[in-house]
Design a protein around this motif. Structure first.
Motif, PDB file in Angstrom:
ATOM      1  N   ALA A  27       0.836  -1.209   0.000  1.00 53.61           N
ATOM      2  CA  ALA A  27       0.000   0.000   0.000  1.00 53.61           C
ATOM      3  C   ALA A  27       0.870   1.259   0.000  1.00 53.61           C
ATOM      4  O   ALA A  27       0.528   2.250  -0.646  1.00 53.61           O
ATOM      5  N   ALA A  28       1.997   1.220   0.702  1.00 49.44           N
ATOM      6  CA  ALA A  28       2.903   2.370   0.709  1.00 49.44           C
ATOM      7  C   ALA A  28       3.553   2.549  -0.669  1.00 49.44           C
ATOM      8  O   ALA A  28       3.804   3.681  -1.104  1.00 49.44           O
ATOM      9  N   ASP A  33      -3.503   3.544  -5.632  1.00 48.26           N
ATOM     10  CA  ASP A  33      -4.200   2.419  -6.276  1.00 48.26           C
ATOM     11  C   ASP A  33      -5.599   2.286  -5.677  1.00 48.26           C
ATOM     12  O   ASP A  33      -5.755   1.915  -4.515  1.00 48.26           O
ATOM     13  N   PRO A  34      -6.651   2.574  -6.468  1.00 48.96           N
ATOM     14  CA  PRO A  34      -8.010   2.536  -5.912  1.00 48.96           C
ATOM     15  C   PRO A  34      -8.457   1.127  -5.503  1.00 48.96           C
ATOM     16  O   PRO A  34      -9.200   0.976  -4.532  1.00 48.96           O
ATOM     17  N   ASP A  35      -8.018   0.106  -6.237  1.00 45.70           N
ATOM     18  CA  ASP A  35      -8.405  -1.262  -5.876  1.00 45.70           C
ATOM     19  C   ASP A  35      -7.785  -1.672  -4.543  1.00 45.70           C
ATOM     20  O   ASP A  35      -8.438  -2.310  -3.715  1.00 45.70           O
ATOM     21  N   LEU A  36      -6.546  -1.293  -4.337  1.00 45.07           N
ATOM     22  CA  LEU A  36      -5.866  -1.612  -3.087  1.00 45.07           C
ATOM     23  C   LEU A  36      -6.510  -0.863  -1.923  1.00 45.07           C
ATOM     24  O   LEU A  36      -6.746  -1.435  -0.854  1.00 45.07           O
ATOM     25  N   GLY A  41      -9.967  -1.020   2.859  1.00 42.17           N
ATOM     26  CA  GLY A  41     -11.184  -0.513   3.500  1.00 42.17           C
ATOM     27  C   GLY A  41     -12.181  -1.621   3.798  1.00 42.17           C
ATOM     28  O   GLY A  41     -12.745  -1.697   4.894  1.00 42.17           O
ATOM     29  N   GLU A  42     -12.396  -2.497   2.823  1.00 46.74           N
ATOM     30  CA  GLU A  42     -13.330  -3.604   3.007  1.00 46.74           C
ATOM     31  C   GLU A  42     -12.858  -4.548   4.117  1.00 46.74           C
ATOM     32  O   GLU A  42     -13.648  -4.958   4.969  1.00 46.74           O
ATOM     33  N   LEU A  43     -11.578  -4.881   4.100  1.00 44.71           N
ATOM     34  CA  LEU A  43     -11.051  -5.769   5.146  1.00 44.71           C
ATOM     35  C   LEU A  43     -11.133  -5.119   6.528  1.00 44.71           C
ATOM     36  O   LEU A  43     -11.446  -5.786   7.512  1.00 44.71           O
ATOM     37  N   THR A  44     -10.860  -3.823   6.597  1.00 44.12           N
ATOM     38  CA  THR A  44     -10.907  -3.116   7.873  1.00 44.12           C
ATOM     39  C   THR A  44     -12.325  -3.104   8.442  1.00 44.12           C
ATOM     40  O   THR A  44     -12.527  -3.302   9.646  1.00 44.12           O
ATOM     41  N   LYS A  48     -12.369  -7.792  12.278  1.00 45.08           N
ATOM     42  CA  LYS A  48     -11.742  -7.208  13.470  1.00 45.08           C
ATOM     43  C   LYS A  48     -10.272  -7.575  13.544  1.00 45.08           C
ATOM     44  O   LYS A  48      -9.436  -6.769  13.943  1.00 45.08           O
ATOM     45  N   GLU A  49      -9.950  -8.819  13.144  1.00 49.91           N
ATOM     46  CA  GLU A  49      -8.545  -9.257  13.162  1.00 49.91           C
ATOM     47  C   GLU A  49      -7.701  -8.395  12.234  1.00 49.91           C
ATOM     48  O   GLU A  49      -6.624  -7.935  12.609  1.00 49.91           O
ATOM     49  N   PHE A  50      -8.203  -8.178  11.011  1.00 51.93           N
ATOM     50  CA  PHE A  50      -7.459  -7.348  10.065  1.00 51.93           C
ATOM     51  C   PHE A  50      -7.321  -5.925  10.593  1.00 51.93           C
ATOM     52  O   PHE A  50      -6.233  -5.351  10.553  1.00 51.93           O
ATOM     53  N   ALA A  51      -8.423  -5.352  11.078  1.00 59.85           N
ATOM     54  CA  ALA A  51      -8.386  -3.970  11.564  1.00 59.85           C
ATOM     55  C   ALA A  51      -7.356  -3.797  12.676  1.00 59.85           C
ATOM     56  O   ALA A  51      -6.606  -2.821  12.695  1.00 59.85           O
ATOM     57  N   SER A  52      -7.292  -4.771  13.569  1.00 61.55           N
ATOM     58  CA  SER A  52      -6.325  -4.711  14.661  1.00 61.55           C
ATOM     59  C   SER A  52      -4.891  -4.799  14.145  1.00 61.55           C
ATOM     60  O   SER A  52      -4.015  -4.036  14.560  1.00 61.55           O
ATOM     61  N   LEU A  53      -4.668  -5.725  13.224  1.00 56.95           N
ATOM     62  CA  LEU A  53      -3.321  -5.871  12.659  1.00 56.95           C
ATOM     63  C   LEU A  53      -2.929  -4.654  11.832  1.00 56.95           C
ATOM     64  O   LEU A  53      -1.795  -4.174  11.898  1.00 56.95           O
ATOM     65  N   TRP A  54      -3.858  -4.119  11.058  1.00 60.65           N
ATOM     66  CA  TRP A  54      -3.581  -2.944  10.230  1.00 60.65           C
ATOM     67  C   TRP A  54      -3.254  -1.740  11.105  1.00 60.65           C
ATOM     68  O   TRP A  54      -2.346  -0.969  10.799  1.00 60.65           O
TER      69      TRP A  54
END
Length: 130
Positions: A27-28, A33-36, A41-44, A48-54
């Motif tokens: 991502a950096a 990249d709009p798809d990325l 956003g969708e995963l976040t 909850k697991e993804f949001a915490s890790l992100w």
């Protein structure tokens, strides 16, 4: 990310952390990249697991030298992996997994190959004509 995805993998949490760190690095590299952006956003929103890790902001390449897998048909396997950057397709990588020759993991991979090839052999047989 779905917690049940790791049901067969005792190392799921570590792999998830490594994968999120790799996604953050990607991502950096591609901030516009709009798809990325949509994927993150969708995963976040949905995990909850993804949001915490992100939110932890890990950044690293996801290239451990070996990984433990558990397949429901053949059991535990330890596979080494190598990730290759694809020079002709910027940003794409290919992961190759292999077992040590003569190991139980190599035998398990051979069994999986045989199991997956069996239906293909059946399809190649021509039915007898009357």
């Amino acid at each position: 990310m779905h917690g049940q995805a790791g049901g067969h993998d005792p190392h799921w949490r570590g792999k998830a952390r490594d994968t999120v760190a790799d996604l953050r690095m990607t991502a950096a590299r591609y901030p516009d990249d709009p798809d990325l952006t949509e994927l993150v956003g969708e995963l976040t929103l949905n995990s909850k697991e993804f949001a915490s890790l992100w939110a932890a902001h890990p950044v690293q390449k996801c290239i451990p030298p070996s990984r433990a897998f558990h397949h429901p048909l053949v059991g535990a396997m330890t596979l080494t992996n190598e990730v290759m950057e694809l020079a002709q397709d910027e940003g794409q990588r290919m992961a190759l997994f292999a077992a040590a020759p003569g190991s139980s993991s190599a035998a398990a991979l051979r069994l999986l190959a045989d199991l997956s090839a069996a239906p293909a052999r059946d399809r190649t047989q021509v039915p007898a004509s009357d």
